[in-house]
Design an enzyme around this catalytic site. Sequence first.
Site, PDB file in Angstrom:
ATOM      1  NE  ARG A  27      -3.822   0.015   2.500  1.00 18.70           N
ATOM      2  CZ  ARG A  27      -4.985  -0.143   1.747  1.00 18.70           C
ATOM      3  NH1 ARG A  27      -5.288  -1.419   1.687  1.00 18.70           N
ATOM      4  NH2 ARG A  27      -5.883   0.892   1.944  1.00 18.70           N
ATOM      5  CD1 TRP A  74       2.260   5.679  -3.022  1.00 18.59           C
ATOM      6  CD2 TRP A  74       0.661   7.064  -2.759  1.00 18.59           C
ATOM      7  NE1 TRP A  74       2.222   6.196  -4.297  1.00 18.59           N
ATOM      8  CE2 TRP A  74       1.312   7.108  -4.275  1.00 18.59           C
ATOM      9  CE3 TRP A  74      -0.147   8.067  -2.555  1.00 18.59           C
ATOM     10  CZ2 TRP A  74       0.779   7.976  -5.192  1.00 18.59           C
ATOM     11  CZ3 TRP A  74      -0.693   8.993  -3.430  1.00 18.59           C
ATOM     12  CH2 TRP A  74      -0.191   8.855  -4.699  1.00 18.59           C
ATOM     13  CG  ASN A  98      -5.466   4.893   4.010  1.00 20.51           C
ATOM     14  OD1 ASN A  98      -4.778   5.555   2.908  1.00 20.51           O
ATOM     15  ND2 ASN A  98      -6.225   3.702   3.700  1.00 20.51           N
ATOM     16  N   GLY A  99      -5.296   8.359   3.873  1.00 20.72           N
ATOM     17  CA  GLY A  99      -6.309   9.322   3.200  1.00 20.72           C
ATOM     18  C   GLY A  99      -5.786  10.621   3.168  1.00 20.72           C
ATOM     19  CD  GLU A 478      -2.558  -4.633 -17.930  1.00 21.99           C
ATOM     20  OE1 GLU A 478      -2.867  -3.516 -17.808  1.00 21.99           O
ATOM     21  OE2 GLU A 478      -2.065  -5.467 -16.935  1.00 21.99           O
ATOM     22  CE  LYS A 482       1.050  -4.755 -14.862  1.00 23.31           C
ATOM     23  NZ  LYS A 482      -0.477  -4.339 -14.878  1.00 23.31           N
ATOM     24  CD  GLU A 485       1.307  -0.737 -13.550  1.00 22.65           C
ATOM     25  OE1 GLU A 485       0.384  -0.322 -12.595  1.00 22.65           O
ATOM     26  OE2 GLU A 485       1.415  -1.872 -14.385  1.00 22.65           O
ATOM     27  CE  LYS A 603      -2.137  -5.199  -6.074  1.00 20.34           C
ATOM     28  NZ  LYS A 603      -1.963  -5.141  -7.385  1.00 20.34           N
TER      29      LYS A 603
END
Length: 608
Positions: A27, A74, A98-99, A478, A482, A485, A603
Amino acid sequence: MCGIVGIVGHQPVAQRLIDGLKRLEYRGYDSAGIATLCQGDIAIRRAKGKLQALQNLYDQDPIEGVIGIGHTRWATHGVPSEANAHPHISDRVAVVHNGIIENYAGLKEMLLNKGHQFASQTDTEAVVHLMTDYLSQGNSPIEALRRTLADIEGAFALVILVKGVEDTLLVARRGSPLVIGEGDGESYVGSDALVLAPWTQRLRYLEEGDYAIVSAQSIQIFNAQDQHVDRPVKTINISADAATKGGYDHFMLKEIFEQPTTVKDTVESLIDSSAETLNLPVDIDWNNISKLTMIACGTSYFSTAVAKYWFEMIARIPVEIDIASEFRYRESPLPKGGAALFISQSGETIDTLEAMKQAKADHQTTIAIVNVAESSMDRLADFSVHTKAGPEIGVASTKAFTAQLAVLACLCLDAAQKRGTLTSSQVQDHIQHLLNLPNEIYGILQKEADYQQVAHRMQPARDALYLGRGTNFPIAMEGALKLKEISYIHAEGYAAGEMKHGPIALIDDLMPVIVLAPHDKWMVKTLSNLQEVIARGGIAICFTDRLGRQHIEQDKIPAQIVEMPLSHPLTAPILYALPMQLLSYYTALLKGTDVDQPRNLAKSVTVE
Ligand code: G6P
């Protein structure tokens, strides 16, 4: 996106908090920290960078305590640094969040004027000082929390330690996920079920606006109207092994190679394999759906892009697809009798979740395809179907994508069957191909050497182009995503027929062009585009099948061919996604990038 964890009990918690953060690191991995209450004081350890830095710090300088909180970050507000790492503390409280606290600037100004001193650039610190302010006015911890929650705007999951209250975690959620776990003489709080998996499977999911007082023996939950509420205990069976690499070098590789199983599990949860009939957990009235709007983000969005072809061609339902963050503000008029389908691995991506709320308000039948049971989207949608991919840890999505496509294919066949656009024998033929998918996936994954060889051609490139037509156009996008990323090579996925309207200008002898051309109704056109690439000196690499190879060889097209098995039109995009995943993986390996934790990404994106 930011992972949080909390434990309250009677045994030391610090190392277990770090262990929990290991399961949450997907995360965010800019910094990490833990805080405990120990001998009447707040003890804290924080470190910039990956979790290992925190572990090293803790090993040198451990902390004690039987109640504590942890966070993996993050970054949103403030650069990755120790000062901006959570927990954030005052002399009274420690907070993980978180947020995003959207009104933090005004709150910070007000609190600075009152003499509070801020130590970070984060939005979260406003919560720390608000709580502190209310506590010093004589409010009880829960009253201070209520007042703080009334003041803050935005999305948050919060876990708070209050000095002097050694047996209670205060928690709250609005917009970001939070789950409370009941153990034996111990309670836990976390961003998801996976972090709690080794400790307990008895979980209570907080609803939007809930807050709670969590102690070792009791859990008191209140709703946004301050009423005491009971949230049911759900038993979620997740193996903690899912958070290990199982002998593979990377989670991503493990997850790619799990696909024969994850697709099998998904298909067999929707199809009776012995009767070869659909057996869906939902009964959607496809005959009364005038239009289908599909919405998602990232890789999940490309699932909608494949499914648009399927639903339109096979079930003859008009489909519109949209990226969630665009849909939310586009004010698209949704038709009466329309359905809106949302796809999300996590079930928590905030833009997709908010788009779902909007579609509900617009009287659309809402359908979710999620990989995480009991996630926000799972609980909010009118109909929900689960992908059976198991926890996906690698930040770049792989097995969730193919499982999403498997679900969408089954839903499309259900729609075609109910609408009479396919005969029953045609439905059965499609079902047989879906049942055979795991074998085909297994076969394709065995040809690693082919993909490694192509990766050597990709490695030196600065840019790459991926081309496809029909259902393989989204797979080209996609594939490009990939590559971007995890190898940081700039890549574009384009409709092969559109190449001549722009990207063709980029082609030179340094530019790899990946062309996806299964033998289907688009193949001959796509191979003409391949010729156009070669005519301009591009490095042409074509993924095709035996019939495509024959065509290429007959026409003496000097392209490198990677041969795929002959495929059925329904399953071709699922199969062609696999070499795209492995190609990006092997290219990233050659470039030495961090495959599982690529820079800047995370993620479960719970900020807008
Ligand atoms: C992030 C992840 C992607 C994922 C996307 C959507 O960007 O890195 O892998 O596809 O979010 O996530 P969701 O959970 O909604 O599928």
